[in-house]
Design a protein around this motif. Structure first.
Motif, mmCIF file in Angstrom:
data_model
loop_
_atom_site.group_PDB
_atom_site.id
_atom_site.type_symbol
_atom_site.label_atom_id
_atom_site.label_comp_id
_atom_site.label_asym_id
_atom_site.label_seq_id
_atom_site.Cartn_x
_atom_site.Cartn_y
_atom_site.Cartn_z
ATOM 1 N N GLU A 169 0.841 -1.200 0.000
ATOM 2 C CA GLU A 169 0.000 0.000 0.000
ATOM 3 C C GLU A 169 0.876 1.250 0.000
ATOM 4 O O GLU A 169 0.607 2.202 -0.745
ATOM 5 C CB GLU A 169 -0.939 -0.001 1.210
ATOM 6 N N THR A 170 1.927 1.240 0.798
ATOM 7 C CA THR A 170 2.857 2.368 0.838
ATOM 8 C C THR A 170 3.532 2.550 -0.518
ATOM 9 O O THR A 170 3.649 3.672 -1.019
ATOM 10 C CB THR A 170 3.918 2.150 1.938
ATOM 11 N N ARG A 171 3.966 1.454 -1.118
ATOM 12 C CA ARG A 171 4.626 1.534 -2.433
ATOM 13 C C ARG A 171 3.687 2.112 -3.492
ATOM 14 O O ARG A 171 4.089 2.951 -4.294
ATOM 15 C CB ARG A 171 5.087 0.145 -2.888
ATOM 16 N N PHE A 172 2.436 1.644 -3.496
ATOM 17 C CA PHE A 172 1.476 2.142 -4.479
ATOM 18 C C PHE A 172 1.132 3.608 -4.222
ATOM 19 O O PHE A 172 0.951 4.388 -5.170
ATOM 20 C CB PHE A 172 0.213 1.278 -4.511
ATOM 21 N N ASP A 173 1.035 4.001 -2.960
ATOM 22 C CA ASP A 173 0.802 5.411 -2.634
ATOM 23 C C ASP A 173 1.961 6.267 -3.144
ATOM 24 O O ASP A 173 1.742 7.349 -3.722
ATOM 25 C CB ASP A 173 0.631 5.605 -1.127
ATOM 26 N N ASN A 174 3.194 5.790 -2.943
ATOM 27 C CA ASN A 174 4.375 6.520 -3.436
ATOM 28 C C ASN A 174 4.359 6.619 -4.958
ATOM 29 O O ASN A 174 4.689 7.661 -5.524
ATOM 30 C CB ASN A 174 5.664 5.859 -2.965
ATOM 31 N N LEU A 175 3.976 5.550 -5.626
ATOM 32 C CA LEU A 175 3.899 5.559 -7.090
ATOM 33 C C LEU A 175 2.832 6.541 -7.559
ATOM 34 O O LEU A 175 3.055 7.306 -8.501
ATOM 35 C CB LEU A 175 3.592 4.150 -7.615
ATOM 36 N N GLU A 176 1.685 6.540 -6.893
ATOM 37 C CA GLU A 176 0.614 7.471 -7.251
ATOM 38 C C GLU A 176 1.080 8.920 -7.092
ATOM 39 O O GLU A 176 0.827 9.763 -7.964
ATOM 40 C CB GLU A 176 -0.623 7.211 -6.389
ATOM 41 N N ASP A 177 1.783 9.200 -5.984
ATOM 42 C CA ASP A 177 2.316 10.550 -5.773
ATOM 43 C C ASP A 177 3.278 10.940 -6.887
ATOM 44 O O ASP A 177 3.235 12.064 -7.412
ATOM 45 C CB ASP A 177 3.034 10.646 -4.418
ATOM 46 N N LEU A 178 4.157 10.037 -7.249
ATOM 47 C CA LEU A 178 5.111 10.302 -8.328
ATOM 48 C C LEU A 178 4.400 10.575 -9.640
ATOM 49 O O LEU A 178 4.718 11.535 -10.353
ATOM 50 C CB LEU A 178 6.081 9.124 -8.486
ATOM 51 N N LEU A 179 3.424 9.763 -9.974
ATOM 52 C CA LEU A 179 2.687 9.942 -11.232
ATOM 53 C C LEU A 179 1.928 11.273 -11.233
ATOM 54 O O LEU A 179 1.860 11.950 -12.263
ATOM 55 C CB LEU A 179 1.743 8.771 -11.468
ATOM 56 N N ASN A 180 1.369 11.638 -10.089
ATOM 57 C CA ASN A 180 0.665 12.934 -10.010
ATOM 58 C C ASN A 180 1.628 14.097 -10.209
ATOM 59 O O ASN A 180 1.306 15.073 -10.879
ATOM 60 C CB ASN A 180 -0.057 13.069 -8.659
ATOM 61 N N ARG A 181 2.835 13.996 -9.620
ATOM 62 C CA ARG A 181 3.833 15.047 -9.806
ATOM 63 C C ARG A 181 4.289 15.120 -11.256
ATOM 64 O O ARG A 181 4.532 16.208 -11.780
ATOM 65 C CB ARG A 181 5.033 14.827 -8.887
ATOM 66 N N MET A 182 4.390 13.982 -11.905
ATOM 67 C CA MET A 182 4.825 13.960 -13.312
ATOM 68 C C MET A 182 3.759 14.579 -14.220
ATOM 69 O O MET A 182 4.099 15.147 -15.258
ATOM 70 C CB MET A 182 5.132 12.537 -13.748
ATOM 71 N N ASP A 183 2.484 14.466 -13.851
ATOM 72 C CA ASP A 183 1.407 15.019 -14.645
ATOM 73 C C ASP A 183 1.326 16.537 -14.551
ATOM 74 O O ASP A 183 0.753 17.196 -15.408
ATOM 75 C CB ASP A 183 0.050 14.424 -14.242
ATOM 76 N N GLN A 184 1.921 17.124 -13.519
ATOM 77 C CA GLN A 184 1.809 18.576 -13.301
ATOM 78 C C GLN A 184 2.771 19.345 -14.147
ATOM 79 O O GLN A 184 3.727 19.087 -14.633
ATOM 80 C CB GLN A 184 2.016 18.913 -11.832
#
Length: 107
Positions: A92-107
């Motif tokens: 869950e932590t790994r997926f949360d970190n991945l989601e955060d990274l993907l959101n930052r990349m989209d900005q």
């Protein structure tokens, strides 16, 4: 992972043993004969599987006359429940970190 964890995983890796254990969990105490009737293997094979389950602490036996009754020991699964909970938290932590990274990349 400890040897106890390894033993539990190895024991439950076999589909016949897993089926026997699940049946004991679902239906309660059973004799070897009752377990054999639905196991799809011979009585000696069921007895051998029960011996492995007993060695892992997953079942206990009770002798009554010439019959042996087996019951599931659900508390023996506690180490595996703890381990799977830790692994779920890890992913869950790994997926949360991945989601955060993907959101930052989209900005």
């Amino acid at each position: 992972m400890t040897n106890a964890h390894d033993l539990l995983f190895r024991t439950l890796a076999d589909p016949t043993r897993r089926g026997i254990f699940e049946r004991l969990c679902r239906d309660g105490e059973q004799t070897v004969g009752a377990l054999t009737a639905l196991a799809g293997v011979s009585q000696p094979a069921v007895s051998k599987h029960l011996g492995v389950l007993k060695q892992a602490g997953l079942v206990s036996d009770r002798h009554e006359g010439r019959q042996t009754h087996y019951s599931a020991q659900l508390n023996a699964l506690a180490p595996l429940v703890d381990w799977t909970s830790r692994m779920a938290g890890f992913w869950e932590t790994r997926f949360d970190n991945l989601e955060d990274l993907l959101n930052r990349m989209d900005q």
